[in-house]
Motif scaffolding. Structure first.
Motif, PDB file in Angstrom:
ATOM      1  N   GLY A 135      11.992  -2.546   0.052  1.00  0.00           N
ATOM      2  CA  GLY A 135      11.563  -1.232   0.139  1.00  0.00           C
ATOM      3  C   GLY A 135      10.737  -0.752  -1.075  1.00  0.00           C
ATOM      4  O   GLY A 135      10.253   0.377  -1.400  1.00  0.00           O
ATOM      5  N   ARG A 136      10.288  -1.775  -2.133  1.00  0.00           N
ATOM      6  CA  ARG A 136       9.573  -1.508  -3.543  1.00  0.00           C
ATOM      7  C   ARG A 136       8.246  -0.999  -3.079  1.00  0.00           C
ATOM      8  O   ARG A 136       7.561  -1.676  -1.872  1.00  0.00           O
ATOM      9  CB  ARG A 136       9.523  -2.730  -3.927  1.00  0.00           C
ATOM     10  N   PRO A 137       7.577   0.069  -3.488  1.00  0.00           N
ATOM     11  CA  PRO A 137       6.119   0.244  -3.374  1.00  0.00           C
ATOM     12  C   PRO A 137       5.442  -0.882  -3.788  1.00  0.00           C
ATOM     13  O   PRO A 137       5.558  -1.668  -4.819  1.00  0.00           O
ATOM     14  CB  PRO A 137       6.142   1.457  -4.228  1.00  0.00           C
ATOM     15  N   VAL A 138       4.243  -0.847  -3.127  1.00  0.00           N
ATOM     16  CA  VAL A 138       3.318  -2.151  -3.247  1.00  0.00           C
ATOM     17  C   VAL A 138       2.902  -2.037  -4.682  1.00  0.00           C
ATOM     18  O   VAL A 138       2.417  -3.125  -5.412  1.00  0.00           O
ATOM     19  CB  VAL A 138       2.160  -1.776  -2.285  1.00  0.00           C
ATOM     20  N   ALA A 139       2.392  -0.862  -5.474  1.00  0.00           N
ATOM     21  CA  ALA A 139       1.880  -0.762  -6.506  1.00  0.00           C
ATOM     22  C   ALA A 139       2.859  -1.236  -7.657  1.00  0.00           C
ATOM     23  O   ALA A 139       2.628  -1.978  -8.599  1.00  0.00           O
ATOM     24  CB  ALA A 139       1.347   0.503  -6.924  1.00  0.00           C
ATOM     25  N   ALA A 140       4.104  -0.633  -7.378  1.00  0.00           N
ATOM     26  CA  ALA A 140       5.257  -1.103  -8.328  1.00  0.00           C
ATOM     27  C   ALA A 140       5.548  -2.634  -8.290  1.00  0.00           C
ATOM     28  O   ALA A 140       5.714  -3.088  -9.374  1.00  0.00           O
ATOM     29  CB  ALA A 140       6.479  -0.401  -7.988  1.00  0.00           C
ATOM     30  N   LYS A 178       0.398  -3.700   2.101  1.00  0.00           N
ATOM     31  CA  LYS A 178       0.737  -2.421   2.737  1.00  0.00           C
ATOM     32  C   LYS A 178       1.214  -2.647   4.063  1.00  0.00           C
ATOM     33  O   LYS A 178       2.200  -2.178   4.473  1.00  0.00           O
ATOM     34  CB  LYS A 178      -0.204  -1.186   2.525  1.00  0.00           C
ATOM     35  N   THR A 179       0.206  -3.252   4.720  1.00  0.00           N
ATOM     36  CA  THR A 179       0.586  -3.853   6.145  1.00  0.00           C
ATOM     37  C   THR A 179       2.035  -4.485   6.137  1.00  0.00           C
ATOM     38  O   THR A 179       2.806  -4.380   7.038  1.00  0.00           O
ATOM     39  CB  THR A 179      -0.531  -4.507   6.983  1.00  0.00           C
ATOM     40  N   LEU A 180       2.018  -5.744   5.447  1.00  0.00           N
ATOM     41  CA  LEU A 180       3.227  -6.472   5.281  1.00  0.00           C
ATOM     42  C   LEU A 180       4.547  -5.517   5.139  1.00  0.00           C
ATOM     43  O   LEU A 180       5.581  -5.830   5.987  1.00  0.00           O
ATOM     44  CB  LEU A 180       3.198  -7.430   4.333  1.00  0.00           C
ATOM     45  N   ALA A 181       4.481  -4.733   4.103  1.00  0.00           N
ATOM     46  CA  ALA A 181       5.569  -3.670   3.751  1.00  0.00           C
ATOM     47  C   ALA A 181       5.899  -2.779   5.108  1.00  0.00           C
ATOM     48  O   ALA A 181       7.083  -2.662   5.295  1.00  0.00           O
ATOM     49  CB  ALA A 181       5.305  -2.871   2.603  1.00  0.00           C
ATOM     50  N   ALA A 190      16.398   2.519   6.555  1.00  0.00           N
ATOM     51  CA  ALA A 190      15.152   1.618   6.530  1.00  0.00           C
ATOM     52  C   ALA A 190      13.892   2.087   5.532  1.00  0.00           C
ATOM     53  O   ALA A 190      13.159   1.200   5.245  1.00  0.00           O
ATOM     54  CB  ALA A 190      14.643   1.480   7.885  1.00  0.00           C
ATOM     55  N   GLY A 191      13.864   3.299   5.114  1.00  0.00           N
ATOM     56  CA  GLY A 191      12.869   3.767   4.164  1.00  0.00           C
ATOM     57  C   GLY A 191      11.931   4.530   4.674  1.00  0.00           C
ATOM     58  O   GLY A 191      10.626   4.746   4.056  1.00  0.00           O
ATOM     59  N   TYR A 192      12.068   5.214   5.948  1.00  0.00           N
ATOM     60  CA  TYR A 192      11.189   6.174   6.554  1.00  0.00           C
ATOM     61  C   TYR A 192      11.375   7.614   5.918  1.00  0.00           C
ATOM     62  O   TYR A 192      12.530   7.967   5.664  1.00  0.00           O
ATOM     63  CB  TYR A 192      11.162   6.129   7.902  1.00  0.00           C
TER      64      TYR A 192
END
Length: 229
Positions: free
Chosen positions: A143-148, A173-176, A201-203
């Motif tokens: 669940g880590r953000p892409v930028a981080a 982003k799509t993979l996440a 799940a992170g929504y």
């Protein structure tokens, strides 16, 4: 009937599927690529960005599912070239080599054993998977953000995007988003209420979960699972 088991190739899964009824099926995106055996042919399933609707072609299927990011090194083709596609292996490799490998799979005790041996031989001759890719998958699946994730791994966002296209078939982003869907489905299939599934799940909320499932799977979550929310 569908069945799967762990392969001897690290992280890979062997599976068989003998549909009990004819008609189209639905394969959900999972961040993976597969080497398939069907009706005496070797095929490759590229990474999906949406549910892939099968044409209902009958007969048993066998496959080996490679962990995210590992198949391109074994197949010798960037993942984005196979995005949302199913292709004959002869489209990627010389026909003479595919005929030889087809004969090996046909002579194996069963197709999945033949596919496993084929994958092990390819892996022995290929470069080992980039450890950075495993870290990317682990971070995004947590669940880590892409930028981080890019910052923590010491790669720029553009470089991460380029490497993700080649390894996974699409950007991080799509993979996440696909990995988040997998987490949600695992929770929901275990009986977790949809609202709790969304939060864990992170929504943002259940509505966000519902929209994402419709877009990626093509049907509502309750229909996908065959139960009420």
């Amino acid at each position: 009937m569908y069945a799967e088991r762990a392969a001897r190739l690290a992280g890979a899964v062997l599976w068989t599927n003998s549909p009990e009824r004819s008609g189209p099926g639905r394969v959900l995106p999972d961040g993976c690529m597969d080497l398939l055996w069907h009706d005496g042919r070797l095929l490759v399933a590229g990474p999906d960005t949406r549910a892939y609707l099968t044409d209902g072609e009958g007969g048993p299927w066998s496959g080996i599912r490679f962990p995210p990011g590992t198949a391109p090194a074994l197949l010798g083709v960037p993942a984005h070239e196979l995005r949302d596609r199913r292709v004959e292996l002869t489209d990627l490799w010389p026909a003479s080599e595919v005929r030889r490998l087809t004969a090996r799979v046909r002579a194996a005790p069963d197709p999945v054993s033949g596919l496993e041996e084929l994958a092990l031989r390819r892996a022995a001759d290929a470069e080992p998977p980039d450890p950075l890719l495993r870290q990317v998958v682990a971070a995004l699946d947590a669940g880590r953000p892409v930028a981080a994730t890019a910052d923590e791994l010491g790669v720029g966002a553009r470089r991460l995007h380029r490497r993700s296209l080649a390894a996974f078939g699409y950007g991080p982003k799509t993979l996440a988003r696909i990995l988040r869907l997998r987490r949600a489905l695992a929770l929901a299939r275990a009986g977790t209420p949809f609202a709790e599934t969304a939060a864990r799940a992170g929504y943002a909320d259940q509505a966000h979960l519902s929209r994402d499932v419709r877009e990626l799977a093509g049907v509502p979550l309750s229909e996908l699972l065959g139960r009420a929310g």
